[in-house]
Every structure is written in structure tokens, then in C-alpha cells.
Motif scaffolding. Structure first.
Motif, PDB file in Angstrom:
ATOM      1  N   ALA A   1      52.577  32.968  40.305  1.00 48.81           N
ATOM      2  CA  ALA A   1      52.685  31.758  39.482  1.00 48.81           C
ATOM      3  C   ALA A   1      51.343  31.061  39.344  1.00 48.81           C
ATOM      4  CB  ALA A   1      53.701  30.800  40.099  1.00 48.81           C
ATOM      5  N   VAL A   2      50.516  31.135  40.379  1.00 54.09           N
ATOM      6  CA  VAL A   2      49.229  30.449  40.365  1.00 54.09           C
ATOM      7  C   VAL A   2      48.117  31.334  39.830  1.00 54.09           C
ATOM      8  CG1 VAL A   2      47.463  29.354  41.816  1.00 54.09           C
ATOM      9  CG2 VAL A   2      49.881  28.959  42.284  1.00 54.09           C
ATOM     10  N   PHE A   3      48.081  32.582  40.291  1.00 53.92           N
ATOM     11  CA  PHE A   3      46.925  33.436  40.029  1.00 53.92           C
ATOM     12  C   PHE A   3      47.126  34.462  38.920  1.00 53.92           C
ATOM     13  CE2 PHE A   3      46.552  31.887  44.367  1.00 53.92           C
ATOM     14  CZ  PHE A   3      45.296  31.307  44.302  1.00 53.92           C
ATOM     15  N   HIS A   4      48.337  34.672  38.470  1.00 51.87           N
ATOM     16  CA  HIS A   4      48.639  35.575  37.353  1.00 51.87           C
ATOM     17  C   HIS A   4      48.015  36.960  37.543  1.00 51.87           C
ATOM     18  CE1 HIS A   4      50.147  31.977  35.464  1.00 51.87           C
ATOM     19  NE2 HIS A   4      48.970  31.404  35.656  1.00 51.87           N
ATOM     20  N   VAL A   5      48.159  37.490  38.751  1.00 52.69           N
ATOM     21  CA  VAL A   5      47.606  38.802  39.070  1.00 52.69           C
ATOM     22  C   VAL A   5      48.427  39.907  38.422  1.00 52.69           C
ATOM     23  CG1 VAL A   5      47.136  40.425  40.953  1.00 52.69           C
ATOM     24  CG2 VAL A   5      46.570  38.003  41.209  1.00 52.69           C
ATOM     25  N   ARG A   6      49.720  39.721  38.404  1.00 52.24           N
ATOM     26  CA  ARG A   6      50.621  40.742  37.874  1.00 52.24           C
ATOM     27  C   ARG A   6      51.006  40.363  36.445  1.00 52.24           C
ATOM     28  NH1 ARG A   6      55.492  43.115  41.113  1.00 52.24           N
ATOM     29  NH2 ARG A   6      54.495  41.849  42.696  1.00 52.24           N
ATOM     30  N   ALA A   7      50.707  41.254  35.512  1.00 48.72           N
ATOM     31  CA  ALA A   7      51.009  40.992  34.104  1.00 48.72           C
ATOM     32  C   ALA A   7      52.515  40.928  33.866  1.00 48.72           C
ATOM     33  CB  ALA A   7      50.381  42.065  33.223  1.00 48.72           C
ATOM     34  N   ASP A   8      53.246  41.834  34.469  1.00 55.92           N
ATOM     35  CA  ASP A   8      54.707  41.780  34.386  1.00 55.92           C
ATOM     36  C   ASP A   8      55.293  42.369  35.668  1.00 55.92           C
ATOM     37  OD1 ASP A   8      56.128  44.373  34.110  1.00 55.92           O
ATOM     38  OD2 ASP A   8      55.055  44.629  32.229  1.00 55.92           O
ATOM     39  N   ARG A   9      56.538  42.050  35.942  1.00 53.94           N
ATOM     40  CA  ARG A   9      57.163  42.408  37.230  1.00 53.94           C
ATOM     41  C   ARG A   9      57.330  43.905  37.424  1.00 53.94           C
ATOM     42  NH1 ARG A   9      60.069  38.546  40.337  1.00 53.94           N
ATOM     43  NH2 ARG A   9      61.361  40.303  40.913  1.00 53.94           N
ATOM     44  N   ARG A  10      57.206  44.677  36.372  1.00 51.16           N
ATOM     45  CA  ARG A  10      57.396  46.118  36.513  1.00 51.16           C
ATOM     46  C   ARG A  10      56.132  46.830  36.977  1.00 51.16           C
ATOM     47  NH1 ARG A  10      60.222  45.420  31.097  1.00 51.16           N
ATOM     48  NH2 ARG A  10      58.058  45.313  30.516  1.00 51.16           N
ATOM     49  N   THR A  11      55.010  46.131  36.990  1.00 47.95           N
ATOM     50  CA  THR A  11      53.768  46.753  37.431  1.00 47.95           C
ATOM     51  C   THR A  11      53.557  46.527  38.922  1.00 47.95           C
ATOM     52  OG1 THR A  11      52.477  44.786  36.909  1.00 47.95           O
ATOM     53  CG2 THR A  11      52.663  46.450  35.182  1.00 47.95           C
ATOM     54  N   ARG A  12      52.944  47.494  39.548  1.00 47.61           N
ATOM     55  CA  ARG A  12      52.637  47.391  40.967  1.00 47.61           C
ATOM     56  C   ARG A  12      51.181  46.973  41.108  1.00 47.61           C
ATOM     57  NH1 ARG A  12      54.360  52.362  44.360  1.00 47.61           N
ATOM     58  NH2 ARG A  12      56.338  51.527  43.693  1.00 47.61           N
ATOM     59  N   VAL A  13      50.947  45.960  41.924  1.00 48.09           N
ATOM     60  CA  VAL A  13      49.609  45.430  42.102  1.00 48.09           C
ATOM     61  C   VAL A  13      49.184  45.647  43.550  1.00 48.09           C
ATOM     62  CG1 VAL A  13      48.176  43.365  41.977  1.00 48.09           C
ATOM     63  CG2 VAL A  13      50.020  43.686  40.336  1.00 48.09           C
TER      64      VAL A  13
END
Length: 130
Positions: A57-69
């Protein structure tokens, strides 16, 4: 169902972890350990997912929930903005994700530390969003 408030959703995950340990965890008072590592693992997973939700929510690291970061992406993003939070995330990763979730460490002290860190990280993320 997608929730609009990621911090509230993160707190819901922490509450799910607490319910899992309280209702199913079978705590042994003498040894101060949970009897079944299955529920410790589940609680650790819920805690870590809640933390990731707040961080996203703060850092927007993951573009969408289906991607693994990779965790390093989170650490890099957090480290650029808040060094204290970075220390909490590092400790949280070790305790919630590795010790509780993967290793299934049944010690109440480890679980309590996981809950404290999860709440601290979520609180700090909430402040950053304000």
C-alpha cells in the motif's frame, strides 16, 4: 473480494493469525510452546501476508497480486525511505516468514515477537499513508 483499505485488510490478516493460534494452537503452559507446528506455520503465513499487504500500500512494489516479488525489492524500496522500518521488515521476514512459516518454531516468544513486529510494521505503514 477486493478490499479498498489495505491497512484494514492487513490488520484482518493479523487477527486471523491470532484466532488460528488461540483457537487451534493448543498452547502448553509448562513448556511455553504450541503443540502443533501446523498452526504456528499458518499464523506466520497470515502475519507475513498482512505485512506485505501494508508494504504494498505504501511502496507499490507489486504491480498486481498475481506477480511474485523478491524480498529484496521490498527491502530496497523500504530502505530508500525509512531505515527504521527497514530494520523491522528484516526482523519480520526472519521471524514471521522464515522462523514461523517455514521452520514452524513453536515457541510462544517467537510467535509473540512476530505479532509485535507485524503490528509495528502495519502501524508505521499506516502513518506513512496519512
Amino acid at each position: 473480494m477486493k478490499r479498498k483499505d489495505p491497512i484494514a485488510e492487513a490488520r484482518r490478516y493479523v487477527e486471523n493469525a491470532r484466532e488460528t493460534l488461540n483457537e487451534k494452537g493448543e498452547f502448553n503452559v509448562e513448556t511455553r510452546r504450541y503443540e502443533d507446528e501446523k498452526y504456528v506455520r499458518a499464523a506466520g503465513n497470515y502475519l507475513w501476508l498482512g505485512v506485505l499487504m501494508a508494504l504494498d500500500a505504501v511502496f507499490h512494489v507489486r504491480a498486481d497480486r498475481r506477480t511474485r516479488v523478491d524480498i529484496n525489492n521490498y527491502l530496497e524500496a523500504v530502505g530508500k525511505r525509512d531505515r527504521k522500518l527497514l530494520a523491522y521488515v528484516n526482523d519480520g521476514y526472519d521471524i514471521m516468514h522464515l522462523s514461523m512459516n517455514y521452520d514452524g518454531i513453536q515457541s510462544k516468544e517467537v510467535s509473540d515477537a512476530g505479532f509485535r513486529l507485524a503490528n509495528t510494521i502495519i502501524d508505521r505503514c499506516e502513518m506513512m499513508l496519512s
